[in-house]
Motif scaffolding. Structure first.
Motif, PDB file in Angstrom:
ATOM      1  N   LEU A 344      44.392  35.514  37.253  1.00  0.00           N
ATOM      2  CA  LEU A 344      45.468  34.892  36.480  1.00  0.00           C
ATOM      3  C   LEU A 344      46.836  35.302  37.014  1.00  0.00           C
ATOM      4  CD1 LEU A 344      44.019  35.300  32.870  1.00  0.00           C
ATOM      5  CD2 LEU A 344      44.307  33.151  34.137  1.00  0.00           C
ATOM      6  N   ALA A 345      46.999  36.592  37.308  1.00  0.00           N
ATOM      7  CA  ALA A 345      48.285  37.061  37.821  1.00  0.00           C
ATOM      8  C   ALA A 345      48.607  36.421  39.168  1.00  0.00           C
ATOM      9  CB  ALA A 345      48.275  38.585  37.949  1.00  0.00           C
ATOM     10  N   PHE A 346      47.613  36.263  40.024  1.00  0.00           N
ATOM     11  CA  PHE A 346      47.854  35.693  41.344  1.00  0.00           C
ATOM     12  C   PHE A 346      48.095  34.191  41.298  1.00  0.00           C
ATOM     13  CE2 PHE A 346      47.036  38.636  45.028  1.00  0.00           C
ATOM     14  CZ  PHE A 346      47.236  39.798  44.300  1.00  0.00           C
ATOM     15  N   GLU A 347      47.595  33.509  40.273  1.00  0.00           N
ATOM     16  CA  GLU A 347      47.967  32.106  40.115  1.00  0.00           C
ATOM     17  C   GLU A 347      49.474  31.987  39.885  1.00  0.00           C
ATOM     18  OE1 GLU A 347      46.113  29.142  40.341  1.00  0.00           O
ATOM     19  OE2 GLU A 347      44.756  30.554  41.321  1.00  0.00           O
ATOM     20  N   ASP A 348      50.018  32.886  39.072  1.00  0.00           N
ATOM     21  CA  ASP A 348      51.467  32.903  38.858  1.00  0.00           C
ATOM     22  C   ASP A 348      52.198  33.324  40.129  1.00  0.00           C
ATOM     23  OD1 ASP A 348      51.218  32.107  36.216  1.00  0.00           O
ATOM     24  OD2 ASP A 348      51.297  34.141  35.419  1.00  0.00           O
ATOM     25  N   LEU A 349      51.650  34.305  40.833  1.00  0.00           N
ATOM     26  CA  LEU A 349      52.248  34.760  42.088  1.00  0.00           C
ATOM     27  C   LEU A 349      52.385  33.592  43.059  1.00  0.00           C
ATOM     28  CD1 LEU A 349      51.240  37.909  44.114  1.00  0.00           C
ATOM     29  CD2 LEU A 349      51.134  35.681  45.192  1.00  0.00           C
ATOM     30  N   ALA A 512      34.683  53.593  44.382  1.00  0.00           N
ATOM     31  CA  ALA A 512      34.426  52.258  44.920  1.00  0.00           C
ATOM     32  C   ALA A 512      35.374  51.231  44.298  1.00  0.00           C
ATOM     33  CB  ALA A 512      32.978  51.862  44.662  1.00  0.00           C
ATOM     34  N   ARG A 513      35.861  50.319  45.116  1.00  0.00           N
ATOM     35  CA  ARG A 513      36.838  49.320  44.679  1.00  0.00           C
ATOM     36  C   ARG A 513      36.260  47.917  44.734  1.00  0.00           C
ATOM     37  NH1 ARG A 513      41.064  51.756  48.802  1.00  0.00           N
ATOM     38  NH2 ARG A 513      41.576  53.683  47.718  1.00  0.00           N
ATOM     39  N   LEU A 514      36.982  47.028  44.076  1.00  0.00           N
ATOM     40  CA  LEU A 514      36.750  45.598  44.235  1.00  0.00           C
ATOM     41  C   LEU A 514      37.987  44.982  44.857  1.00  0.00           C
ATOM     42  CD1 LEU A 514      38.506  43.780  41.958  1.00  0.00           C
ATOM     43  CD2 LEU A 514      36.834  44.830  40.420  1.00  0.00           C
ATOM     44  N   ASN A 515      37.792  43.869  45.533  1.00  0.00           N
ATOM     45  CA  ASN A 515      38.895  43.119  46.130  1.00  0.00           C
ATOM     46  C   ASN A 515      38.595  41.641  45.980  1.00  0.00           C
ATOM     47  OD1 ASN A 515      40.854  41.876  47.661  1.00  0.00           O
ATOM     48  ND2 ASN A 515      40.508  43.081  49.501  1.00  0.00           N
ATOM     49  N   HIS A 516      39.309  40.977  45.067  1.00  0.00           N
ATOM     50  CA  HIS A 516      39.112  39.543  44.896  1.00  0.00           C
ATOM     51  C   HIS A 516      40.053  38.793  45.819  1.00  0.00           C
ATOM     52  CE1 HIS A 516      39.788  35.515  43.228  1.00  0.00           C
ATOM     53  NE2 HIS A 516      38.489  35.570  42.962  1.00  0.00           N
ATOM     54  N   ASP A 517      39.515  37.844  46.555  1.00  0.00           N
ATOM     55  CA  ASP A 517      40.306  37.019  47.465  1.00  0.00           C
ATOM     56  C   ASP A 517      40.068  35.555  47.121  1.00  0.00           C
ATOM     57  OD1 ASP A 517      41.950  36.361  49.687  1.00  0.00           O
ATOM     58  OD2 ASP A 517      40.154  35.954  50.872  1.00  0.00           O
ATOM     59  N   GLY A 518      41.156  34.841  46.913  1.00  0.00           N
ATOM     60  CA  GLY A 518      41.041  33.426  46.597  1.00  0.00           C
ATOM     61  C   GLY A 518      42.077  33.010  45.582  1.00  0.00           C
ATOM     62  N   GLY A 519      42.104  31.739  45.247  1.00  0.00           N
ATOM     63  CA  GLY A 519      43.065  31.223  44.297  1.00  0.00           C
ATOM     64  C   GLY A 519      44.333  30.724  44.978  1.00  0.00           C
TER      65      GLY A 519
END
Length: 597
Positions: A344-349, A512-519
């Motif tokens: 959601l934040a990256f859609e605004d970004l 351990a991390r997550l990294n979402h890519d897309g949008g």
């Protein structure tokens, strides 16, 4: 057969203890596949102890850079002096992630005035190239390429050094740059992870030599004998000369002197558009730091657009509406909420973030708690949103990098990030200067209606962001996490690890991390045409298999990535408000080291 091979290797190690390094390395790789981590008397078995010190602390992506920073502190330098010295060293020792051909952002806690200062030292596009001329140069391309002269913007890092030094410095610049000049001339051993990235960059460059245009200087500077190997001695005498010019001539030597004239002549020779006038006109900007409270008095602080820092603050405003600690840290619920908040934040970004000198950005609305509540309400706790979209933040009435942090005995804390953007940068090294130009201009949009559309003399959208955490109004932690779009979501994951789950500063980065890519992306058109709205959720092997299966059942496209490359590079310093003792941490996925005294 592997257990038999491993047993034979063990026997060979006993019978032939003087085996060649290459043989030992090959056998060592096989051995690591059949053995796990050792035990620890305190803390998580997969982490190590933070570094504690009373008088000063430095955490960088290279041990020698950390040592240089501590040496500067012990000679009476401020945390800013030490940060500049470390950044100069990293531009030499880790050119795969940064250098003076790139940009810089910083947050400084000043104990004398008891406030945070933000610096945006990012460069602008060539003033003499219009939007129409750029489109004509691109031909049929629908985006700005990552290599060659078209994505090159003014390098802002050196001006950033002098802005920081002018306000907070103590030692002379020739003293600050002296260690890096010596290492550039005499050489230093190549570190393992940096050598790995050198190899990756060389392969990528050689596959796209036509796009670069001129690769001779870059090859001579960095790849004369191929990619530097682990432990080999690397030198860069051209960079030593450039640093020496800066040390004696100041910022003017870089932006108005011989360096700027060399850049102008080089760009004219290869058909580029960056000019002496662009260099001479450049200036950094002191900006207001934005802070958002997460919970229990912890505030995450970031820099405003044209950087992506406020995306982390938007995530915090969304996630503060749910108590994540009710579930285990590695549960599907926690990873789902973090991922959906990021999306959601990256859609605004992708819709709003741009150079504020050219765009009207609804900052107040984007960072309001009410808007965070509205965006949180869009999250389905059981299902991934297949098509997230930008929100309406208006209020009625109205992407490879290096990160370092340094703290000194006065209580000054510096959070600094610096980058050439993608890989080592554009592939272009100006004649005899020893550094590569950034390719940050790739991050402009070509949609004429987008806030981030290309324009002459404009700063592109920026991925690099330093971070800071305040606790109950006092400085608590300077930290950052390099790596394109990983950065905002990485900042938030570290904060969650410490605040909600009680991890120490080292464990918070090792987990351990997550990294979402897309949008939606800021380089897209306003409609987000072609964007992969669901995207890919990459996770590290430390995430439980059961969690991965549940996330997939919730609709996430999950991939397990084992090499750590896409999960960033973390450094941090925490200050005890009562004793003033520092705790430093560094990224286990990189070559770095935290040191104190």
């Amino acid at each position: 057969m592997r257990p038999i091979f491993t047993a034979m290797a063990a026997v060979a190690a006993i019978l032939w203890p003087m085996a060649s390094p290459a043989m030992a390395q090959d056998e060592g790789v096989a051995a690591t596949e059949t053995i796990g981590a050792g035990g620890r008397p305190v803390g998580a078995a997969w982490s190590r102890s933070p570094v504690y010190a009373q008088h000063g602390m430095a955490a960088t992506a290279h041990p020698l850079a950390s040592q240089i920073a501590i040496d500067i502190l012990q000679r009476g330098g401020s945390a800013v002096d030490a940060a500049i010295a470390a950044n100069a060293a990293l531009g030499l020792m880790e050119p795969t992630g940064n250098g003076i051909g790139g940009d810089l952002f910083a947050i400084v806690w000043d104990p004398e005035t008891e406030r945070l200062y933000g610096l945006n030292a990012s460069g602008r596009s060539p003033m003499g190239r219009s939007y129409e001329e750029l489109r004509a140069a691109l031909g049929d391309a629908t985006s700005i390429p990552p290599l060659g002269h078209l994505p090159v913007t003014v390098p802002g890092a050196v001006d950033g050094w002098f802005e920081l030094h002018g306000r907070f410095g103590r030692l002379a610049m020739d003293q600050i740059l002296a260690p890096s000049i010596a290492y550039a001339e005499d050489g230093f051993p190549m570190a393992p992870v940096i050598a790995y990235y050198f190899q990756r960059n060389l392969r990528a460059f050689e596959q796209r030599l036509e796009m670069i245009g001129d690769f001779d200087n870059a090859r001579a500077t960095y790849f004369a004998d191929g990619a530097p190997q682990v432990g080999s001695i690397f030198r860069n005498p051209d960079l030593a000369n450039t640093y020496r010019a800066i040390a004696t001539g100041g910022r003017e030597a870089f932006y108005e002197g011989e360096v700027a004239r060399t850049i102008d002549a080089y760009m004219r020779r290869i058909g580029g558009d960056l000019r002496y006038e662009d260099m001479a006109a450049h200036e950094s900007e002191w900006v207001d730091v934005g802070c958002v409270e997460y919970r229990d008095g912890y505030e995450l602080c970031e820099l405003p657009p044209n950087s992506q820092g406020f995306a982390a603050l938007q995530m915090v405003n969304i996630l503060r509406n749910v108590d994540l600690s009710q579930w285990p840290r590695g549960s599907a619920e926690v990873l789902h909420y973090i991922t959906e908040a990021k999306r959601l934040a990256f859609e605004d970004l992708g819709r709003f973030y741009a150079d504020p000198a050219f765009a009207d950005i609804p900052i107040e609305g984007l960072l309001s708690q009410e808007y965070g509540r509205r965006r949180f309400a869009e999250i389905d706790p059981t299902r991934a949103n297949p098509e997230p979209a930008p929100g309406d933040p208006r209020i009625e009435g109205e992407g490879d990098t290096t990160y370092l942090t340094v703290a000194d005995s006065s209580g000054m804390m510096v959070s600094l990030i610096q980058s050439n953007y993608r890989g080592m940068g554009s592939g272009l090294v100006p004649d005899g200067l020893g550094f590569m130009f950034q390719d940050r201009g790739e991050l402009f949009s070509l949609d004429p209606d987008h806030p981030n559309v290309y324009a002459p003399g404009k700063r592109p959208f920026q991925t690099i962001i330093p971070a800071f955490v305040m606790r109950d109004g006092a400085p608590f932690m300077s930290f950052g996490l390099m790596g394109g779009g990983m950065q905002p979501q990485g900042h938030v994951q570290v904060l969650i690890n410490m605040v909600d789950y009680g991890m120490n500063v080292q464990e918070a980065g090792d987990a351990a991390r997550l990294n979402h890519d897309g949008g939606r992306r800021p380089t897209d058109d306003l409609a987000g045409t072609g964007a992969d709205l669901l995207g890919t959720l990459s996770v590290e092997p430390g995430i439980p298999a059961e969690t991965i299966e549940r996330l997939r059942a919730m609709g996430h496209n999950v991939e397990i990535v084992e090499d750590g490359v896409m999960f960033g590079g973390y450094q941090a310093i925490v200050r005890d408000p009562e004793t003033g003792v520092y705790a430093g941490a560094t990224e286990m996925r990189k070559d770095g080291q935290a040191l104190g005294y």
